[in-house]
Design a protein around this motif. Structure first.
Motif, PDB file in Angstrom:
ATOM      1  N   ILE A 150       0.912  -1.200   0.096  1.00  4.72           N
ATOM      2  CA  ILE A 150       0.205  -0.026   0.096  1.00  4.72           C
ATOM      3  C   ILE A 150       0.862   1.144   0.073  1.00  4.72           C
ATOM      4  O   ILE A 150       0.461   2.100  -0.683  1.00  4.72           O
ATOM      5  N   THR A 189       0.570   3.161  -3.527  1.00  3.70           N
ATOM      6  CA  THR A 189      -0.376   3.851  -3.732  1.00  3.70           C
ATOM      7  C   THR A 189      -0.092   5.365  -3.180  1.00  3.70           C
ATOM      8  O   THR A 189       0.864   5.519  -2.300  1.00  3.70           O
ATOM      9  N   VAL A 230      -7.791   1.324  -2.603  1.00  3.82           N
ATOM     10  CA  VAL A 230      -7.193   0.095  -2.172  1.00  3.82           C
ATOM     11  C   VAL A 230      -8.546  -0.899  -2.182  1.00  3.82           C
ATOM     12  O   VAL A 230      -9.272  -0.678  -1.340  1.00  3.82           O
ATOM     13  N   THR A 253      -6.210  -5.620   5.347  1.00  4.34           N
ATOM     14  CA  THR A 253      -5.982  -4.831   4.249  1.00  4.34           C
ATOM     15  C   THR A 253      -6.743  -3.455   4.785  1.00  4.34           C
ATOM     16  O   THR A 253      -6.069  -2.329   4.482  1.00  4.34           O
ATOM     17  N   ALA A 268      -5.065   0.360   5.261  1.00  7.26           N
ATOM     18  CA  ALA A 268      -5.351   1.570   4.085  1.00  7.26           C
ATOM     19  C   ALA A 268      -6.071   2.491   4.918  1.00  7.26           C
ATOM     20  O   ALA A 268      -5.619   3.682   4.720  1.00  7.26           O
ATOM     21  N   ARG A 292      -5.777   6.009   2.723  1.00  9.85           N
ATOM     22  CA  ARG A 292      -6.156   5.436   1.444  1.00  9.85           C
ATOM     23  C   ARG A 292      -7.801   5.221   1.717  1.00  9.85           C
ATOM     24  O   ARG A 292      -8.279   4.891   2.737  1.00  9.85           O
ATOM     25  N   TRP A 340     -10.461   2.823   0.742  1.00 10.35           N
ATOM     26  CA  TRP A 340     -10.650   1.179   0.821  1.00 10.35           C
ATOM     27  C   TRP A 340     -12.005   0.575   0.667  1.00 10.35           C
ATOM     28  O   TRP A 340     -12.971   1.136   0.985  1.00 10.35           O
TER      29      TRP A 340
END
Length: 329
Positions: free
Chosen positions: A245, A249, A255, A265, A269, A274, A276
């Protein structure tokens, strides 16, 4: 394109959805996803409680997901997949299923292999029992293959975001290169000067990722214990998706994990800023994964209430439970 269904739970940056990932992916616009990072059920000969297919069926099954992911990725997007190794049935010879997946993803679906990674888990238990523990014919299998696929030859990537800490020796070299190192010419004729003694904030990581998977506490497992359920049997450590990640990114990129499990995950994220989305077919796994987003201090009744609501099909705003957590601290 249909509007994406309501998430089982959500935060300010993302949400987890219950359903078949193939159907959920189809609800997203093409060329809209920056990174898919996941660990699917492995093609093991012995059935596991979280589900897995025969090795021959597995490859065709996984390519169904890969075909859709290819369309949904942006041109600079990536698809990172963790595959565990396996043996052929009844004999101490290795299966090639994970390599066959790799070749078919490239040859048939049009992916590029940006790089192959190998996750070394030093805490992995000796297995398989028959060949390692009983007959002692094979060493323990401690490596997973992690394929970094890209949609084009030029995926977004920045290794300066995942630099490794310098060794003590390198720190001394940077502090005083004249007294610590004498430039030499290698047998190949390559002249190694002192230019590499510059402090770049860390060393370039290798494609061998040494990450222990030995989580024994934390809010996720604590929440599972509170409601009387077992944690997901195939969790991967946060540092594995974290590496990709960060490298592949930027903040606010999207994500997705298509085999969400306990939603490691999504939590990573969220922490990395991020956007997600996580897809998981089993409501019980989804409900338990919400515990990752709670802080310590929330009482058992609130944890049970959160779990019950998600299992019963209600959509939950995790931020409400964070506020409740703050009140009891």
């Amino acid at each position: 394109m249909k509007r994406l269904r309501t998430p089982a739970y959500y935060t300010l940056r993302g949400g987890t959805y219950i359903g078949d990932s193939r159907e959920l992916l189809e609800e997203l616009p093409d060329s809209s996803v920056n990174l898919v990072v996941t660990s699917p059920p492995f093609a093991l000969q012995r059935q596991k409680e979280y589900g897995n297919l025969d090795q021959h069926e597995y490859i065709d099954w996984f390519l169904e997901f890969g075909r859709i992911v290819h369309r949904k990725l942006r041109d600079d997007g990536s698809f990172v997949v963790d595959f565990g190794g396996a043996y052929m049935k009844g004999v101490p010879a290795r299966s090639l299923y994970n390599f066959r997946v790799l070749i078919r993803m490239v040859d048939e679906l049009g992916f590029f292999l940006a790089e192959d990674f190998y996750w070394f888990n030093p805490s992995k238990l000796p297995s398989p029992i028959e060949w390692v523990n009983k007959r002692k014919l094979r060493v323990k299998d401690s490596i997973n293959t992690v394929w970094w696929f890209s949609k084009t030859e030029w995926p977004k990537s920045d290794i300066t975001k995942v630099l490794a800490p310098y060794s003590d020796r390198m720190k001394k070299l940077i502090e005083d290169p004249d007294n610590f190192y004498t430039p030499k010419i290698r047998p190949s004729g390559h002249d190694i000067g002192k230019g590499f003694a510059k402090d770049n904030g860390g060393s370039i990581p290798s494609n061998l990722l040494q990450i222990s998977n030995s989580e024994s506490n934390g809010q996720y497992l604590s929440g599972c214990k509170t409601v009387g359920i077992k944690g997901h049997p195939a969790r991967f450590p946060a540092k594995l998706p974290e590496f990709f990640i960060r490298m592949l990114t930027e903040p606010d990129d999207l994500v997705i994990d298509i085999f969400g499990g306990s939603n490691t995950t999504g939590k990573v994220a969220e922490s990395e800023g991020r956007r997600w989305m996580t897809f998981e077919a089993l409501p019980e796994y989804v409900a338990a994964s919400a515990f990752r987003f709670l802080e310590k201090g929330i009482d058992a009744g609130k944890i049970q209430d959160l779990y019950n609501k998600i299992v019963s099909g209600k959509s939950v705003n995790i931020e409400d439970y964070r506020k409740q957590t703050a009140l009891v601290l």
